[in-house]
Design an enzyme around this catalytic site. Structure first.
Site, PDB file in Angstrom:
ATOM      1  N   HIS A  71       0.824  -1.212   0.000  1.00 51.01           N
ATOM      2  CA  HIS A  71       0.000   0.000   0.000  1.00 51.01           C
ATOM      3  C   HIS A  71       0.857   1.260   0.000  1.00 51.01           C
ATOM      4  O   HIS A  71       1.926   1.317   0.611  1.00 51.01           O
ATOM      5  CB  HIS A  71      -0.992  -0.002   1.168  1.00 51.01           C
ATOM      6  CG  HIS A  71      -0.391   0.079   2.541  1.00 51.01           C
ATOM      7  ND1 HIS A  71      -0.174   1.279   3.181  1.00 51.01           N
ATOM      8  CD2 HIS A  71       0.009  -0.886   3.409  1.00 51.01           C
ATOM      9  CE1 HIS A  71       0.326   1.057   4.377  1.00 51.01           C
ATOM     10  NE2 HIS A  71       0.457  -0.252   4.546  1.00 51.01           N
ATOM     11  N   GLU A 222      -5.122   1.196   3.012  1.00 52.17           N
ATOM     12  CA  GLU A 222      -4.812   0.164   4.006  1.00 52.17           C
ATOM     13  C   GLU A 222      -4.795   0.711   5.423  1.00 52.17           C
ATOM     14  O   GLU A 222      -5.258   0.050   6.358  1.00 52.17           O
ATOM     15  CB  GLU A 222      -3.465  -0.484   3.670  1.00 52.17           C
ATOM     16  CG  GLU A 222      -3.183  -1.774   4.449  1.00 52.17           C
ATOM     17  CD  GLU A 222      -2.541  -1.554   5.810  1.00 52.17           C
ATOM     18  OE1 GLU A 222      -2.457  -2.519   6.595  1.00 52.17           O
ATOM     19  OE2 GLU A 222      -2.102  -0.415   6.099  1.00 52.17           O
ATOM     20  N   ASP A 243       4.055  -6.261   3.564  1.00 52.37           N
ATOM     21  CA  ASP A 243       3.943  -5.155   4.508  1.00 52.37           C
ATOM     22  C   ASP A 243       5.016  -5.327   5.569  1.00 52.37           C
ATOM     23  O   ASP A 243       5.664  -6.377   5.660  1.00 52.37           O
ATOM     24  CB  ASP A 243       2.543  -5.130   5.132  1.00 52.37           C
ATOM     25  CG  ASP A 243       2.083  -3.723   5.504  1.00 52.37           C
ATOM     26  OD1 ASP A 243       2.950  -2.888   5.799  1.00 52.37           O
ATOM     27  OD2 ASP A 243       0.858  -3.476   5.513  1.00 52.37           O
TER      28      ASP A 243
END
Length: 351
Positions: A71, A222, A243
């Site tokens: 993201h 996100e 992530d």
């Protein structure tokens, strides 16, 4: 089959990404940057109504797909109120603590497109005036933005174009050290975004043949909980969120390896897919850590909560001081990149 990690290009891309302001809800500029990169790479993509981008590279098996996501949206704030002094009260975007932005330089992004400079401070900052300068609570009532404009009341602040609802971005202060550390706000999750873009570039440059059609989902919501939880093609079987790994007391993650998450606040990640990542790391001599993140959620867990029937997993570089003064090391980026490449080039498990 593997490609050489392009350190200079990856770091430059990461720097470019973190220096584009993109608090959740204000991501048009950075998503345009991603679009231009994908266009240069000649990779087909589409944009969702929410503003996310999904790039697709066809694989040998077009019936069972993979999806990888990172993201671009970050923490930030909005103008909650224009105070009588002309200064601004803030409303948080994302989950951070006020002390982590105290003293930070920022931009207020007005509706007209003007950027106004400011500093985030405690109202009781001046120690020669306020007895409680060090003890007053860092909260929404006491934190404010001091504008770098000649304003002394609310009307003057409005006259320069600032209004309630304007977005506020925090300075990233990107720095690379001689010892290999990368320090910057918003490494969550622009470090992973840089890795995915570089992975796409490597696939194209080396003409890698992917065993399965693979989607690269660059999400933009996100931090507020609903980034990659829609527009997932029905053929997707495996969903890998890329992530940050969270570092702290009781954690195994560090700044030098790739973190593989076994469980977060949403529950366990898919056991077999997680074990596959571990086995790939072992086989490729990739340094990794398995970890559990107690106060964490990802686009993959959001997708499951939205009802998608996918196997989900999570990996990424270890990030120190998440949602604050973040830092990672080039070694963590290298190992994360190696595991991502090993994963997309590996055959999908059949049951």
């Amino acid at each position: 089959m593997s490609s050489k990690f392009k350190e200079k290009e990856t770091i430059q891309l990461l720097k470019n990404l973190v220096e584009i302001p993109s608090p959740s809800g204000y991501t048009k500029e950075i998503m345009k940057f991603i679009e231009l990169m994908l266009t240069d790479l000649k990779v087909p993509y589409k944009q969702t109504n929410k503003g996310a981008i999904i790039a697709t590279i066809e694989g040998q098996d077009t019936s069972k797909h993979r999806l990888l996501t990172a993201h671009t949206d970050t923490l930030g704030a909005m103008v909650k109120e224009i105070k009588g002094s002309g200064r601004l009260k803030l409303s948080m975007i994302g989950g951070f603590k006020w002390n982590s932005v105290e003293g930070e330089y920022c931009y207020i992004h007005t509706a007209s497109g003007k950027k106004v400079r400011g500093t985030i401070l405690m109202h009781q900052t001046t120690v020669h005036v306020y007895k409680d300068a060090g003890t007053a609570e860092r909260n929404i009532e006491n934190i404010e933005v001091r504008l770098d404009e000649k304003v002394i009341n609310a009307d003057e602040t409005r006259a320069i174009g600032i209004e309630v609802g304007d977005f506020i971005s925090f300075d990233p202060r990107f720095e690379q050290t001689d010892s290999g550390f990368i320090k910057s706000r918003h490494l969550d999750d622009k470090a992973s975004t840089a890795l995915l873009i570089q992975l796409i570039a490597s696939i194209k440059e080396n003409d890698f043949k992917l065993p399965n059609t693979t989607h690269f989902f660059i999400s933009n919501n996100e931090e507020i909980g609903y980034g990659g939880n829609s527009n997932i093609p029905s053929e997707v079987v495996e969903y890998l969120a890329v992530d940050m790994g969270a570092i702290g007391d009781g954690q195994t993650s560090d700044e030098y390896t790739v973190s593989i998450c076994a469980k977060d606040s949403s529950g366990p990640y898919h056991y077999e897919l997680t074990r596959k990542l571990v086995e790939l790391a072992k086989k490729q001599n990739i340094d990794y850590k398995l970890d559990i993140y107690p106060f964490y959620g990802s686009d993959a867990s959001a997708a499951l909560k939205a009802g998608f029937d996918v196997k989900h997993a999570l990996l990424g570089p270890g990030i120190e001081a998440s949602h604050a003064f973040e830092r990672t090391h080039i070694d963590s980026l290298k190992h994360s990149a190696a595991l991502l490449e090993a994963y997309v080039l590996s055959p999908m498990e059949t049951e």
